[in-house]
Scaffold this active site. Sequence first.
Site, PDB file in Angstrom:
ATOM      1  CG  HIS A  67     -31.561 -22.111  -1.305  1.00 55.99           C
ATOM      2  ND1 HIS A  67     -30.344 -22.926  -1.500  1.00 55.99           N
ATOM      3  CD2 HIS A  67     -32.203 -22.122  -2.347  1.00 55.99           C
ATOM      4  CE1 HIS A  67     -30.073 -22.880  -2.358  1.00 55.99           C
ATOM      5  NE2 HIS A  67     -31.073 -22.206  -3.243  1.00 55.99           N
ATOM      6  CG  HIS A  96     -26.884 -20.126   0.238  1.00 59.58           C
ATOM      7  ND1 HIS A  96     -26.473 -20.617   1.236  1.00 59.58           N
ATOM      8  CD2 HIS A  96     -28.447 -20.838  -0.083  1.00 59.58           C
ATOM      9  CE1 HIS A  96     -27.204 -21.988   1.241  1.00 59.58           C
ATOM     10  NE2 HIS A  96     -27.778 -21.492   0.397  1.00 59.58           N
ATOM     11  NE  ARG A  99     -26.507 -18.696  -5.595  1.00 51.42           N
ATOM     12  CZ  ARG A  99     -26.875 -19.676  -4.894  1.00 51.42           C
ATOM     13  NH1 ARG A  99     -27.145 -20.353  -4.346  1.00 51.42           N
ATOM     14  NH2 ARG A  99     -26.683 -20.702  -6.071  1.00 51.42           N
ATOM     15  CG  ASP A 155     -24.961 -24.706   1.975  1.00 53.37           C
ATOM     16  OD1 ASP A 155     -25.905 -25.033   2.792  1.00 53.37           O
ATOM     17  OD2 ASP A 155     -25.195 -24.723   1.005  1.00 53.37           O
TER      18      ASP A 155
END
Length: 261
Positions: A67, A96, A99, A155
Amino acid sequence: GYHYPPVTVTGSVRGDIVSLDRVIGVGEIALSDHRSSQLTLDELLKLAAEAHVGGLMTGKAGIVHLHLGDGARGTGLIEEALRTAEIPARVFNPTHVNRRRALFEDACALVGRGVTIDVTAFPVADGEDAWSAADAVGRYLAAGLPPERITVSSDGGGCLPVFDAEGRVREMDVGRPGALLEALGEMLARGHGLEQALAPFTSNVARLLRLPRKGRLAAGMDADLVVLDEAGRPADVMALGRWHVMDRTPVVRGTFEGAEA
């Protein structure tokens, strides 16, 4: 869990991978996040070594699913691990990575080292410093990077908090599994061919996780099918050879689904 050391059944990551059929790696271990255990390089390398050797002993993926948060260090710890250790790059699997736009660029640079990156299909507001899953995959493919080294995940069920400058939760949302089909539909609407658009959701995932019966349509594979209509929406769903949805109507239900209130 985000934390380190991870909770295990047998006492070690390697033991869990070797002894427990369903365990194929370890994660999500959080990096560059104020909620993480603030791993050191040595701790990350020891964890990756445990996963890698467990994978070698069993033929499983043996990956470390990482993560990545909003922290300024970004992919820095992964880059250090690749520079200083002999562990194969494929073991490190950051997620991720879309992001933040700068984080995505750094993650794409890792692909040249052999890392497979994962983008998340979460909502992105206008003007936000992030890429949607469709944007991220489109930019990745346009850059000529290896098409097999990018995956998309939802997710689903995970928390999607928004923090203020002091780390307090301002808003809370939750990841939705349906975001995957929304991302796929957006890619198709932008002109990506189905074969190109599907791979990050299907065959790339199966390849990374070393699931030899998944991700493709061929004799001897698991009969997991999603039939899409002309707009890219799901019409029929088959899992392991059994129809669960036909003509958009569920035909297999859980114990409490459809029960009267």
